[in-house]
Structures are given as C-alpha cells and as structure tokens.
Design an enzyme around this catalytic site. Structure first.
Site, PDB file in Angstrom:
ATOM      1  N   ALA A 188      10.016  -2.585  37.698  1.00 59.40           N
ATOM      2  CA  ALA A 188       9.697  -2.232  39.083  1.00 59.40           C
ATOM      3  C   ALA A 188       8.987  -0.887  39.171  1.00 59.40           C
ATOM      4  CB  ALA A 188      10.973  -2.223  39.921  1.00 59.40           C
ATOM      5  N   ASN A 189       9.154  -0.057  38.144  1.00 66.53           N
ATOM      6  CA  ASN A 189       8.592   1.302  38.190  1.00 66.53           C
ATOM      7  C   ASN A 189       7.769   1.617  36.961  1.00 66.53           C
ATOM      8  OD1 ASN A 189       9.918   2.407  40.659  1.00 66.53           O
ATOM      9  ND2 ASN A 189      11.720   1.784  39.498  1.00 66.53           N
TER      10      ASN A 189
ATOM     11  N   CYS B 136      11.392   5.945  26.532  1.00 68.62           N
ATOM     12  CA  CYS B 136      11.484   5.367  25.181  1.00 68.62           C
ATOM     13  C   CYS B 136      10.202   5.646  24.402  1.00 68.62           C
ATOM     14  CB  CYS B 136      11.759   3.877  25.253  1.00 68.62           C
ATOM     15  SG  CYS B 136      10.492   2.898  26.082  1.00 68.62           S
TER      16      CYS B 136
END
Lengths: 345, 307
Positions: free
Chosen positions: B171-172, B133
């Site tokens: 999480a990443n 994004c």
C-alpha cells in the site's frame, strides 16, 4: 466514471514512451515536438510521453534519458492542440511525487503499470491521479503470466482504486490469439460496465494488429500503437497499420490514415537508429515470454560478456524475471559466461 | 568488546511490540543473544504471535503499550514491529519512560542506522530507524565503495518475492523508494541516491536479490574498492550468514552519458536464516537480523556503562 468515447475505439499512441526503449531513451525535444505535431494533426487522441520505464526511469538500470522527461512532457503539451498527453508510472520505480511533477508539466493522463499479479501496489498512485484530476489507465504487464480469471481479479483491484481502463498488457508479445481473446473477455466481463478495457500489444510474434482486431470484436475500446512500431522488442502494433485496418473494417477511429502514414515515413523513420524487427532475439522474447524491454540490455550484456543475447533472454524467461529486473540481465550474462568457461575447460 | 559480558542472566531487558511474522522472527534471533533478555511481547488483539511468545516463556499481552508501561521492571529496549502510525503514537511514550527504541517500521523518527556503517554514532540515541529491507541490504555496499572513492551517485534495485511483500509494503511502496533512496545517500555516503523495488511472483519464490550501481571516477582504485567490498560483506555476514556477492564487483569504463564517470556494479543475494520466516524472504530476515544486531550492540553498550 470512465470518459465518454469520441469514436468506436480510442487509439493511444506510445511512440514517445514505449519507443523510448528502442531509442535507448535518447529522444530529443525536437523529435518529440515533431512527432506530437504529426500525431495530433492526424487525429490521435492520446499521446504517451515518458521514459520507456515510466516516470523516474532515467537510471543506470534502465538507461539515462538524453533529455529530462519533464522537459519532453512540457514540450509535448505545448505542441498538442487536441490530443491529451499521457505518462507511464511503474510503482517501485516512479512515485506520486514524480506524478505531481508530470502533472505540473502538463500531463493529462497517467497509466499505472504493475506486473499482472501485483495490482495491489497501484491504489496509492490511482488515488493520487484522481486527486490531481487526471484520467487513468492501468497496465497489467506480462499478461501472459497469469490465467484470464486471475487477470480479471487484478483488473478489479485497479478499477476499485480509480482506474478507468485496465489493460491486457502483452509486454512480452507472447499472447497467441486465443490466449489474448480469453483475457479480453475476462476483463470485459469483470469490469466492462464501469471501465474501458485496453490492449497493449508487441509484435514479437507478429500478433499485435491481429490481437487488436480481436480485442475490438470482444469489447476492448482502448488500443495502443506506435508509429513504425517503435517500441521494445519487435515494437508495438504500428499505429498507422491499426488506422488502416480499422478503416477497412469500417470501425471509426477518428484517425487520418494518410496523415499517419506520412508521420511514420517522414517524421519518425528519419530519426530511427533501429527499426524494431522480428529478429532472433525479439522472437525469442515472444516465444519464451520475456519482457520486451530487456532486448537492448541483453544485446549490450551479450557484447560485454561475450555470450549470445538470445541465450541471456531465454535464461531470463526460465528464471521468471519480470519488468524492472533489467539488472538481472547482467547477472545472467555473468553466470552464462562462467558456465561457458567451465564448459570449455 | 564481549569480554566481561557472560551468561549470568543479567542481560538487558527487552520487549517486542508487534507480534506478527517480523516480531516472531525477531524473537527467535534475540533469544540467541547472551546480553538481551526478552521479557515481553505486546499486541493489540489476541493472536498466534502472542501465543507463540507465551510458549517461548515471555509475558505477552493484547492490551498494547499501556500494559507494557505498567510492567515491573520496564524493558530497557523496545523493538517496534507494528506500523509507522503505531510507532508514531508509541515513540513519545517510550522516550518518556526512558526506553530505547529500535524501530522496524517505516516511521523514521530517529536517525537511520545500518549496523556496520553508522550504528556507532547512534548507539545512545533514544530512537533509531532500521530504514528499509533494501536499505539494510545495500547501504553497506554503497558505504564500502564511498569510503575508498567518491560516489557522486548510487542506485539500488531490490527484487523480492511477492509472497514476502505484506499489505503494508504494497500500500505504501513509494515509502520504500523515497526512504531507501535518501538513506543510500545520507547513510551510504553517495552524493545522490536512488532506489527501485520489484516484486516477483515466480514459484518457487525467488531469494531476495539486490543490485548496487555506484558511479565512480574514471581513475578510481579498483583494487581498493574490491578489498573494501569483500571486507564489508564479511561484516554483514556476521549477522546475516546468507548475505553474499553473486559475482566479483563489475567495473564498467567511463561513458559520456555518465558524465565521464565509470561504474561499479555489485550483485547481491540475501538468503534468510529461516528462523521463523521462509529463507527466500531475505528482505524480512535482514531487517530482523539487523535489528537484533543493533539491539545486541546497544545492550553491550549499556552493560559496559553499568560496569
């Protein structure tokens, strides 16, 4: 899983990390070596050395480092005989790759820092730290922004991910004594059986040391300080004052009070460009709950766009900006300048 | 380019794999296209997203890509809005079936594309990556500067509303910083790139904000940079109407600690279209809008060839 305590409380010195903000990230290798030697000799167990905004912080947004932080970490590791060297990592700015390089440079411990409601960005980094065999702590920054119960839930996320010491991190120096105490108690109740709870204070409203005493009384065992309070905003709880106060309270820290007084006076003070103080801008940070590291950036933007820094800081507080959004300070300054122009007709 | 393509219904057939929020928002955007005919929505469990797709007239299944590859006709285009892991498994199967893939996951198997910057170079690529994004929001600006003056270093800071950051992103988060930083250089045209992402939980949620700092030479032509940036903003607005500059480009004088270079700073706001996602989630909107744009241009290219 948490490391055994050597003394009643573990004082962690962040002169060479939080102090990096006040130094505009211009620490030299000599300054770092001299400071580490003095802290180590005075019995400080953990010394944090990193760009103020953590690993990878050297940038346009936060300020470029004078000397590469890996060089500074390696120098600190060389000088420290007993002390462990810690680094700060803010997920979104620093990465696991940066952490590996810091480990190679000699870092023993990492403190992973997230905004107080965003702990779930940290498990990746705690897992990596444990794999690298590093000690861990977790900063829940801007801890005044969320109620004690929620802060405790966020601490739980960190501990479950491998954090040995979640911190009530009062990044804005905004927590009054009862507010700080409620947060300490909530974290101790939630994770106190398996992890140590920590406190990182700022002096914007002068509560750093007082809150540290309250923290100890309710079970907090990791407490941060900086020589000469060197840190963002009005600086941190001064390490030398913490040592003196805990000595008076007969709480054993393992610190040599006179040695720390000498270190502050003879090693750190000569290289200070500015001695962090409770001036208008910094008090506004505590009062309005603004991330302390915004201070120098707001001063610079204020000068560049001819608007008062304290107005920029207040606006940042109103808009709810969090640590890392230093770019928004320029945006706010531009908007304020435009408003002034319109207002002045 | 659009001449000769009319609403005859003879569009390019497409499928969306991943019926979550992103897939649903993407569907709303693709349904406005006159050249794309979205036929299929694919998940791996029954979900609201599949139900919504059926309501919209699509054939939808919870039986995964196995089901999709049994359909007749096969889609010509597939949009993957699942996870990196799922896309890694699916991509070879799309390729084998001759289906062109637009990847919205962080798998990054194909070339990284940003529609107004480099899509032309990859219009026939069997698989393209939509980067991140923050990459979609900022790379057009880095390119706008680097096409008129050398940029030795560019840095972007993306601020997004906490509510718009899903568990995968959280999480990443390192994936974002790595991939975006790399794309700022490789696609944006800076010699070196760096990316930062900040999650902000303020209520009401903040609209996505992006800041782009480009290092430029002390004698760079400010007028040319300003013109190039405004042109590029207009190009992005064609597919993200809520994309805007908060202020004119800000130029800072050369400094010693910048290696004697100067700096231009660009402050962006990315407001989403509010199709299915809330408008503050400009970060998610710019991904689906850019993917829809890529699909649109790929479809037009296919139709041109077919003519």
């Amino acid at each position: 899983m948490r490391p055994a305590l050597k003394h009643d409380v573990r004082i962690i010195d962040t002169t060479l990390r939080d102090g990096s903000h006040a130094m505009a990230h211009q620490f030299t290798e000599t300054q770092v070596r001299d400071t580490v030697r003095a802290l180590d000799a005075a019995g400080v167990e953990v010394i944090e050395v990193t760009h103020g905004d953590g690993l990878g912080g050297s940038s346009f947004n936060y300020g470029f480092s004078h000397t590469d932080e890996m060089t500074l970490i390696a120098a600190a590791r060389e000088e420290a005989r007993n002390a462990k060297i810690a680094v700060l990592l803010v997920p979104g700015i620093g990465t696991v790759e940066d952490l590996k390089r810091a480990r190679d440079a000699g870092a023993d411990m990492v403190r992973v820092a997230t905004h107080c409601t965003e702990a779930d960005v940290s498990p990746q980094h705690f897992a990596a730290a444990r794999e690298l065999g590093m000690e861990t702590a977790g900063f829940l920054m801007m801890a005044h922004k969320t109620p004690p119960e929620n802060l405790a839930r966020q601490a739980r996320i960190m501990v479950d991910a491998g954090c040995q010491a979640p911190y009530v991190t009062d990044s804005a120096g905004a927590l009054l004594m009862h507010e700080a105490k409620a947060r300490f108690e909530a974290l101790v109740a939630e994770v106190g059986d398996e992890a140590w709870v920590g406190y990182h204070g700022h002096q914007n409203m002068s509560f750093g040391v007082a809150n540290s005493v309250i923290a100890y009384e309710v079970g907090v065992r990791y407490i941060d300080g900086s020589l000469c309070a060197l840190g963002a905003g009005s600086g941190n709880s001064p390490t030398e004052v913490l040592a003196a106060v805990f000595d008076r309270l007969d709480i054993e820290t393992g610190l040599d009070v006179l040695g720390l007084l000498d270190a502050a006076e003879e090693v750190v003070r000569p290289y200070l460009n500015r001695w962090p103080k409770m001036d208008r801008n910094a008090i506004v940070q505590g009062w309005a709950g603004v991330y302390s590291s915004f201070l120098l950036h707001a001063e610079r933007a204020g000068e560049r766009y001819k608007v008062p820094a304290h107005e920029i800081l207040r606006r940042c507080g109103e808009l709810g900006y969090v640590g890392g959004q230093e770019d928004m300070i320029i945006d706010v300054a531009i908007q304020l300048a435009a408003e002034r122009e319109q207002g002045g007709g | 380019m659009s001449a000769g393509v009319t609403d005859t219904g003879a569009g390019v057939t497409a499928a969306i794999v991943g019926p979550g929020n992103i897939g649903t928002d993407l569907l709303a955007k693709l349904q406005r296209s006159s050249v794309i005919d979205v036929r299929y929505m694919v998940g791996v469990v029954e979900s609201d997203g599949l139900a919504r797709a059926r309501e919209a007239g699509l054939a939808a299944s919870a039986e995964g890509v196995d089901w999709l590859l049994r359909q007749d006709p096969l889609p010509q285009l597939v949009f993957e809005a699942t996870s990196a892991k799922a896309h890694e498994a699916n991509a070879p199967r799309y390729a084998e079936a001759g289906i062109q893939a637009v990847d919205l996951t962080p798998a990054h198997l194909g070339p990284m594309v940003c529609p107004p910057v480099n899509l032309r170079d990859h219009i026939d690529s069997p698989n393209v990556s939509m980067i991140t994004c923050g990459g979609q929001a900022t790379i057009p600006m880095v390119h706008a500067v680097s096409r008129v003056t050398p940029v030795p270093y560019a840095e972007i800071i993306a601020s997004i509303a906490s509510r718009s950051a899903g568990p995968g992103t959280r999480a990443n988060i390192d994936e974002f910083t790595h991939v975006t930083g790399q794309a700022v250089a490789e696609v944006g045209g800076a010699e070196r790139g760096k990316a930062v992402i900040i999650l902000n939980p303020v209520e009401p949620p903040m609209i996505m904000r992006d800041t782009v700092f480009c290092m430029i030479g002390p004698d760079a032509d400010h007028g040319a940079i300003i013109r190039s940036v405004h042109e590029m903003v207009a190009q992005v607005q064609e597919y993200v109407p809520g994309y805007s500059l908060r202020a004119d480009p800000q130029f800072d004088d050369p400094r010693q600690d910048w290696g004697g270079n100067a700096r231009v700073a660009l402050f962006l706001e990315v407001k989403g279209n509010g199709d299915y996602l809330p408008d503050y989630a400009g970060n998610l909107d710019i991904m689906t809008a850019a993917a829809a744009r890529v699909g649109e241009l790929m479809a037009r290219a296919k139709l041109e060839v077919a003519r």
